[in-house]
Scaffold this active site. Structure first.
Site, PDB file in Angstrom:
ATOM      1  N   HIS A  85     -93.481 112.824  40.168  1.00  0.00           N
ATOM      2  CA  HIS A  85     -94.579 112.810  41.143  1.00  0.00           C
ATOM      3  C   HIS A  85     -94.559 114.034  42.047  1.00  0.00           C
ATOM      4  O   HIS A  85     -95.582 114.383  42.643  1.00  0.00           O
ATOM      5  CB  HIS A  85     -94.598 111.499  41.940  1.00  0.00           C
ATOM      6  CG  HIS A  85     -93.555 111.344  42.987  1.00  0.00           C
ATOM      7  ND1 HIS A  85     -92.404 110.600  42.800  1.00  0.00           N
ATOM      8  CD2 HIS A  85     -93.479 111.795  44.261  1.00  0.00           C
ATOM      9  CE1 HIS A  85     -91.686 110.601  43.900  1.00  0.00           C
ATOM     10  NE2 HIS A  85     -92.314 111.333  44.805  1.00  0.00           N
ATOM     11  N   ASP A 221     -89.078 108.888  36.573  1.00  0.00           N
ATOM     12  CA  ASP A 221     -89.765 109.780  37.517  1.00  0.00           C
ATOM     13  C   ASP A 221     -89.028 111.119  37.638  1.00  0.00           C
ATOM     14  O   ASP A 221     -88.309 111.365  38.609  1.00  0.00           O
ATOM     15  CB  ASP A 221     -89.857 109.083  38.880  1.00  0.00           C
ATOM     16  CG  ASP A 221     -90.868 109.737  39.804  1.00  0.00           C
ATOM     17  OD1 ASP A 221     -91.312 110.852  39.499  1.00  0.00           O
ATOM     18  OD2 ASP A 221     -91.200 109.138  40.848  1.00  0.00           O
ATOM     19  N   SER A 655     -87.923 112.587  48.038  1.00  0.00           N
ATOM     20  CA  SER A 655     -88.315 112.492  46.636  1.00  0.00           C
ATOM     21  C   SER A 655     -87.761 113.688  45.877  1.00  0.00           C
ATOM     22  O   SER A 655     -87.966 114.835  46.260  1.00  0.00           O
ATOM     23  CB  SER A 655     -89.843 112.477  46.514  1.00  0.00           C
ATOM     24  OG  SER A 655     -90.376 111.286  47.016  1.00  0.00           O
TER      25      SER A 655
END
Length: 720
Positions: A85, A221, A655
């Site tokens: 992402h 991810d 992240s």
């Protein structure tokens, strides 16, 4: 009365206890503040192994990725790993109907296939330094806030200039503890960053927005990029002659996995936390700001979904936009639930009551801190209405794409009206506008935006807490007798900014007199009304209140530290490099429900649903599952682990952060938090807050066994 006092004390002790494994710590201070505790929890390396300016250390492998994620260097050839992402925007920009890398994935099988990404950069920290004394030099207690700020800015400018003189580094001084301390960060930025690999979306985004912020998770991810530099190993703009970067350190990758109780730490760039806000601020955020934002974003997402399901092109165009809107939408919902469940406002009120008693017990303390809490109450009473107004303006008015796009042409209109504007200036600006236009329409669907316009305006005008709607919008709506669909249809029919062909023709034949067309355009008129309302009615008042708030918060922070002298205070996250640490752990989200600390490939098969885009399983992945062909990436029990959770304190910006074991080896990639713990930006709960990480073994399995890109694994230092 005695029972009430005992209740206050109990609440206060509960609040203090909640800081058990909380914290996002500055790596330069680990030896002083954290190393003994980290070692008692199982860490086998030293604080200097994590951060050192005298030798290579883990910090030399940690990168700020783009403007808001973290990445890590995992080979001596500049290969970097981050979340899918985080690389989503780059993957999307390289995607088309012919080459749909979002859906199908992308793998460069040799260096010549790695794709450049103009505008993407990664930043490496060279060193950090406590410069508090120099920043506050000359700051006196009798100064006004404006005088204080001016002096601090002047001191910072000197420090940053010194740090960058005679070298190619960047430097920035950042405040901590609301301006009680300051640190200098010297950095190196790399601008040639190329896409190397990304799994298909049904791996990299498996579960989509339904599973976002949730545990259990089964999302692969991750994405891979590579840093390129000139032949002297220095940062350089993109060139075919550039070569892979040779880092001072790259992270060894462990296949040993993570089990319950194992020590872990996260090393990355957390974005923003606000742990020390008073109760009034938390109530404002959760009771007044979040609800309209949640409602408005929910309506936009519903519109996005309906159009994306009808067209693959629209799905590609709006995938990144949808993810951006959905991410914070779901986070706000979880945050509100968590704050309510924790009784966070009440706990902060109890703390404030004890703080007031402590301040009142000493005349000098009372003089410094006695009026703080009442001043906060008054301040946030004024802040709330303005922030609600701002929320509607951003989440309703400026969520309409044509509004933001039309307003960007104001600069062209202004330059065209200047008598002394040269043809060269105008030509240069026109070229920029044409380039921006191409990028805008590549990912724009007019019917969708028109529907958003009607829905957002209807909501904005239809809610009682939206008390300050721009006058220009009210005047415009009056012409349509409250018919929002008719209003939207008329604006999108007449505006050149909603029509690529008309706008292209307009710009290709543009003359200075064209400013009149811009100024008369219905979308530009509405956008100007919205922005003018913000600048004239909101921004200035918010800035004034912000100065007061920052001043009060700085003094409150000083007071809290004096009030709780035995407590270790960590600074709120502010996109600077931090370490958080904890242990792999399960949790109980509610009565009779227990979540295990890891997920497996079996869970992906359980979720499989060919009729739902987010739960389509990649055929090759299913083949490997059915054959149980996991190679050396299987766990000791023979399963293919997908993700795991631990009690590391993380937030947005973390992240892509590496999750490291007791030896400083990479075992996972942080990508999310559990929904029950999303309130941790405001208050941390050790029983419920868990960071969610991709198990590095699943990452390597996808690269090697599924994608057939084993050459990338061979670059890495693998610990078996």
């Amino acid at each position: 009365m005695k029972r009430f006092s005992l209740l206050i004390v109990a609440l206060f002790l509960s609040f203090c206890f909640s800081f058990a494994l909380e914290g996002m710590w500055l790596p330069i201070l680990l030896e002083q503040l954290n190393e003994p505790e980290m070692k008692s929890m199982g860490m086998r390396i030293s604080a200097e192994d994590i951060y050192s300016i005298n030798k290579s250390s883990l910090k030399d492998a940690i990168l700020l990725f783009g403007r808001g994620c973290t990445a890590e260097i995992i080979s001596d050839e500049g290969l970097i790993l981050t979340n899918h992402h985080c690389g989503y925007g780059q993957i999307q920009r390289h995607s088309s109907l012919e080459n749909d890398y979002l859906t199908n994935g992308f793998w460069a099988m040799d260096r010549s296939q790695e794709l450049p990404n103009p505008g993407l950069s990664v930043t490496l920290l060279i060193r950090m330094e406590d410069v508090t004394k120099r920043v506050l030099q000359g700051v006196e207690s009798g100064m006004t806030e404006q005088q204080r700020e001016q002096k601090i800015k002047a001191n910072i400018a000197v420090l940053e200039k010194e740090a960058t003189s005679g070298n190619k580094y960047g430097a920035r001084v950042r405040p901590f503890y609301y301006g009680n301390e300051y640190y200098l960060f010297v950095t190196q930025t790399f601008n040639d960053v190329r896409l190397v690999g990304a799994p298909p979306s049904n791996i990299g985004k498996f579960g989509g927005d339904t599973d976002n912020w949730m545990w259990p998770r089964h999302t692969g991810d991750f994405s891979l990029f590579r840093i390129y530099v000139n032949k002297d190993n220095e940062p350089a703009e993109y060139s075919a002659d550039n070569v892979p970067y040779k880092p001072k350190h790259h992270l060894p990758v462990s296949l040993k996995g993570a089990e319950k109780g194992d020590f872990t730490f996260v090393f990355g760039y957390p974005g923003t936390t606000q742990e020390y806000l008073p109760s009034f601020a938390v109530e404002m955020i959760t009771a007044h700001e979040n609800p309209p934002a949640i409602r408005l974003r929910g309506k936009r997402l519903s519109i996005f979904d309906s159009y994306m399901q009808q067209s693959d092109l629209v799905r590609i165009q709006y995938s990144a936009k949808h993810a951006g809107v959905a991410n914070f939408w779901k986070k706000m919902i979880g945050e509100n639930r968590g704050i309510k469940r924790l009784d966070a406002v009440e706990k902060k009120q109890a703390l404030e009551a004890e703080f007031i008693k402590w301040a009142a017990a000493d005349p000098e303390r009372n003089k410094l801190y006695g009026r703080l809490i009442p001043e906060f109450e008054k301040l946030y009473g004024e802040f709330t209405a303005l922030n609600v107004d701002e929320t509607y303006l951003i989440e309703a008015g400026l969520s309409i794409e044509v509004m933001r796009f039309a307003y960007s042409f104001g600069q062209l209109a202004a330059l065209s009206q200047k008598k002394d504007a040269s043809p060269e200036e105008l030509e240069k600006l026109l070229a920029r506008q044409q380039s921006a236009m191409e990028g805008h329409f590549k990912n724009y669907h007019k019917p969708l935006d028109q529907k958003v316009f009607a829905e957002m305006m209807s909501d904005w005008f239809g809610h009682g807490d939206a008390v300050n709607i721009p006058a220009g919008l009210q005047t415009a709506l009056a012409k349509y007798d409250g018919n929002y669909e008719a209003w939207a249809e008329d604006v999108f029919k007449k505006s050149i900014f909603a029509d690529e062909a008309r706008l292209t023709l307009f710009l290709n034949k543009y003359k200075k007199s064209g400013y009149k067309t811009i100024l008369k355009d219905p979308a530009f008129i509405l956008a100007s009304a919205i922005y003018s309302h913000y600048f004239d009615k909101i921004q200035k008042d918010i800035e004034k209140l912000t100065v007061r708030r920052d001043s009060l918060q700085r003094v409150y922070m000083t007071g809290l530290m004096a009030f709780q002298p035995d407590r270790r205070f960590y600074p709120d996250a502010n996109s600077t490099l931090r370490v958080s640490y904890g242990q792999v752990d399960d949790y109980f989200p509610r009565d009779a429900v227990h979540y295990r600390h890891y997920t497996t490939l079996e869970g992906i098969m359980e979720k499989e649903d060919p009729d739902i885009y987010d739960y389509v399983v990649e055929p090759r992945l299913k083949e490997l599952y059915q054959a149980k062909d996991y190679g050396r990436y299987a766990a000791a029990d023979g399963t293919m682990r997908i993700a795991f959770i631990a009690s590391n304190h993380t937030t947005g910006g973390n992240s892509g952060s590496p999750v490291l074991n007791a030896d400083g080896h990479l075992i996972g990639v942080n990508f999310d938090r559990n929904w029950e713990g999303t309130m941790s930006d405001l208050m941390y709960d050790p029983d419920q807050c868990r960071n969610i990480s991709l198990d590095i073994r699943y990452c390597l399995f996808v690269i090697d066994k599924m994608a057939g890109a084993g050459h990338l694994v061979k670059e890495m230092t693998i610990i078996e």
